[in-house]
Design a protein around this motif. Structure first.
Motif, PDB file in Angstrom:
ATOM      1  N   ALA A 272     -10.570  64.614  34.246  1.00 53.29           N
ATOM      2  CA  ALA A 272     -10.248  65.345  33.019  1.00 53.29           C
ATOM      3  C   ALA A 272     -10.859  66.748  33.054  1.00 53.29           C
ATOM      4  CB  ALA A 272     -10.754  64.576  31.802  1.00 53.29           C
ATOM      5  N   PHE A 276      -8.740  70.135  32.738  1.00 54.43           N
ATOM      6  CA  PHE A 276      -9.058  71.010  31.614  1.00 54.43           C
ATOM      7  C   PHE A 276      -9.419  72.410  32.102  1.00 54.43           C
ATOM      8  CE2 PHE A 276     -12.254  72.676  28.537  1.00 54.43           C
ATOM      9  CZ  PHE A 276     -11.397  72.843  27.459  1.00 54.43           C
ATOM     10  N   LEU A 337      -8.585  67.770  23.782  1.00 48.46           N
ATOM     11  CA  LEU A 337      -7.520  68.022  24.754  1.00 48.46           C
ATOM     12  C   LEU A 337      -6.168  68.157  24.065  1.00 48.46           C
ATOM     13  CD1 LEU A 337      -8.677  65.586  27.586  1.00 48.46           C
ATOM     14  CD2 LEU A 337      -8.658  68.090  27.686  1.00 48.46           C
ATOM     15  N   VAL A 373     -14.450  69.579  23.822  1.00 46.93           N
ATOM     16  CA  VAL A 373     -14.251  68.983  25.152  1.00 46.93           C
ATOM     17  C   VAL A 373     -15.404  69.266  26.105  1.00 46.93           C
ATOM     18  CG1 VAL A 373     -12.778  68.999  27.212  1.00 46.93           C
ATOM     19  CG2 VAL A 373     -11.750  69.037  24.944  1.00 46.93           C
ATOM     20  N   VAL A 438      -3.391  69.983  30.348  1.00 43.25           N
ATOM     21  CA  VAL A 438      -4.230  69.359  29.317  1.00 43.25           C
ATOM     22  C   VAL A 438      -3.580  68.096  28.760  1.00 43.25           C
ATOM     23  CG1 VAL A 438      -5.497  71.433  28.690  1.00 43.25           C
ATOM     24  CG2 VAL A 438      -3.346  70.932  27.536  1.00 43.25           C
ATOM     25  N   ALA A 441      -4.584  65.594  31.232  1.00 41.35           N
ATOM     26  CA  ALA A 441      -6.005  65.289  31.022  1.00 41.35           C
ATOM     27  C   ALA A 441      -6.188  64.361  29.824  1.00 41.35           C
ATOM     28  CB  ALA A 441      -6.793  66.583  30.816  1.00 41.35           C
ATOM     29  N   ALA A 442      -5.415  64.583  28.767  1.00 41.23           N
ATOM     30  CA  ALA A 442      -5.498  63.711  27.594  1.00 41.23           C
ATOM     31  C   ALA A 442      -5.068  62.295  27.947  1.00 41.23           C
ATOM     32  CB  ALA A 442      -4.625  64.269  26.469  1.00 41.23           C
ATOM     33  N   SER A 445      -7.963  60.709  29.826  1.00 39.84           N
ATOM     34  CA  SER A 445      -9.096  60.370  28.959  1.00 39.84           C
ATOM     35  C   SER A 445      -8.759  59.254  27.984  1.00 39.84           C
ATOM     36  CB  SER A 445      -9.570  61.608  28.201  1.00 39.84           C
ATOM     37  OG  SER A 445      -8.563  62.059  27.299  1.00 39.84           O
TER      38      SER A 445
END
Length: 471
Positions: A272, A276, A337, A373, A438, A441-442, A445
């Motif tokens: 992540a 990011f 994110l 974040v 992103v 990345a979300a 996560s």
């Protein structure tokens, strides 16, 4: 649990915050000084690119080795020693009269930052007890890092107007003050005892450093070199990465204990962080080009426009600790994110004549997202990790940030250049890269929202010994 710091703890934290502020302000000031450097030294576009690339290579390539060195040779020793190297070569960069001199100075400065930064982070994670107190310290630390970058944009513009060499001389003064404070306030760390005949894992250090340097170089130069050259460089890096894993499996005392990498939360956090960072640096690069080259804004005007992102420096030590206590780090990271995706989404229909008021909501949202974040990622990347591996954990996190930055910059450059039509069309296409990064990345996560972080296995502890720990 007590959140307050004792006097000496505040002193140590301020020293370490000063160091990460120095690193952030150094990079930001150089970004805005590049046109003046090119004009004065007569650098070609390729040479100018290497002024930035050399630092990225040194920083990203040696970060993992630097993090492990802090664990093996003493955190205070590595922090102060390499801070002195940073000071020296920053000053030498300001004295450069040829392009190769400046590029060499930036490479060594990057190497110094690669050893100094994870050592500083591990001093925090081993000097403050895990829990609310350490979380608060890390959030203050991360807020200072963001503030350094934001302030550096403005200070860099002001110093460049007086002469670009001041961009290198100013960090020398700040470094000297931080070094003197560190020698006085940071407690000495005990070097781990090694058994008679026990050797440092030199083969592991060489292979992992060479692998990361080649991977960062291949990614960073992807948009500026032939595809065959990029593929060969990345391929060689992957081969060396495989060789490193083989070396570590056989080493009696490995440089990187592979058991550290078996933690699901740790892997998700670093992935992540990579995505990011890639989105953030790619977005910033395109917006700066849009404002300066398409809109004709001055360096200082652009710096002042972007400084609002530095709201993180205020929110991280004030609001975010309360949010962490109420919602937990995983939820904050996930929400931040999504907020970053919303921020980048507002820029997708970028117009040729947008006013600053049209851009301001997206920039404010990005500052809020960064606050939610960056600090929590730092907390999750180091919690549950054995004390003797804290430097390594910091090295992994900052390697992910640097590799992500190189990947994001190369991706937005390649996409923007590949799109036919106007320059604005290229910028619009490039902005989809941070937006997608992103969102991915979300998604990464989100997998950790319901799971509890696992305890990372320490040296000599079997993998089966891992037990779930409370968040």
């Amino acid at each position: 649990m007590d959140h307050t710091f004792r006097g000496r703890q505040w002193g140590v934290l301020l020293v370490l915050c000063g160091a990460i502020f120095l690193e952030g302000i150094d990079v930001a000031m150089l970004n805005v000084a590049l046109p003046s450097i090119r004009a004065d030294l007569g650098l070609s576009t390729g040479e100018l690119q290497w002024v930035m690339s050399a630092y990225v290579l040194g920083y990203g390539g040696f970060m993992l080795l630097g993090g492990r060195a802090a664990d093996l040779f003493g955190r205070r020793q590595m922090f102060t020693g390499w801070l002195a190297v940073f000071l020296l070569f920053s000053g030498l960069g300001g004295l450069a009269t040829e392009g190769w001199m400046l590029i060499t100075a930036r490479f060594v400065t990057g190497v110094a930052a690669a050893f100094m930064t994870p050592a500083g982070l591990s001093i925090i994670t081993t000097g403050f007890p895990e829990g609310p107190q350490r979380d608060k310290a890390l959030l203050v630390y991360s807020g200072t890092a963001a503030g350094g970058f934001s302030i550096g944009l403005v200070v860099g513009g002001l110093l460049t107007s007086a002469g670009w060499r001041w961009v290198f001389f100013a960090p020398v003064v700040l470094s000297a003050l931080i070094l003197a404070a560190a020698l006085a306030l940071v407690p000495k760390s005990v070097r781990p005892r090694r058994a008679a005949g026990e050797r440092i894992d030199l083969a592991g250090g060489i292979t992992i450093t060479a692998a990361i340097v080649l991977l960062v170089l291949g990614v960073e130069r992807a948009a500026h070199a032939a595809p065959g050259w990029t593929a060969a460089t990345v391929g060689a890096g992957l081969v060396l990465l495989g060789a490193f894993v083989a070396v570590e499996r056989r080493a009696a005392v490995p440089l990187v204990r592979l058991s550290v990498l078996r933690s699901g939360p740790l892997l998700r956090t670093n992935l992540a962080a990579l995505l990011f960072a890639g989105g953030f640096f790619g977005f910033q690069f395109l917006v700066v080009l849009y404002l300066q080259e398409l809109r004709g804004w001055s360096t200082l005007e652009t710096s002042l426009a972007m400084v609002v992102i530095g709201i993180d420096a205020v929110l991280s030590p004030t609001l975010v600790p309360k949010l962490v206590a109420r919602f937990g780090n995983p939820r904050l990271i996930f929400g931040g994110l999504l907020l970053a995706a919303l921020s980048y989404g507002t820029f997708l229909p970028l117009g040729a004549d947008w006013t600053y008021l049209a851009m301001l909501p997206g920039l404010v949202l990005l500052g809020l997202a960064f606050a939610l974040v960056y600090g929590p990622l730092t907390i999750v990347a180091t919690e549950g990790v054995a004390e003797e591996d804290q430097g390594l954990a910091g090295g992994l996190l900052y390697t992910a940030f640097q590799f992500g930055a190189a990947l994001g910059l190369s991706a937005v450059t390649a996409v923007s250049a590949a799109v036919p039509g106007s320059t604005l069309d290229g910028y619009r296409a490039g902005l989809f890269v941070p937006f997608a990064a992103v969102l991915l990345a979300a998604a990464v996560s989100a997998a950790g929202l319901r799971s509890r972080p696992g305890r990372v296995v320490s040296a000599g502890e079997p993998a089966a010994a891992q037990q779930p720990a409370e968040a």
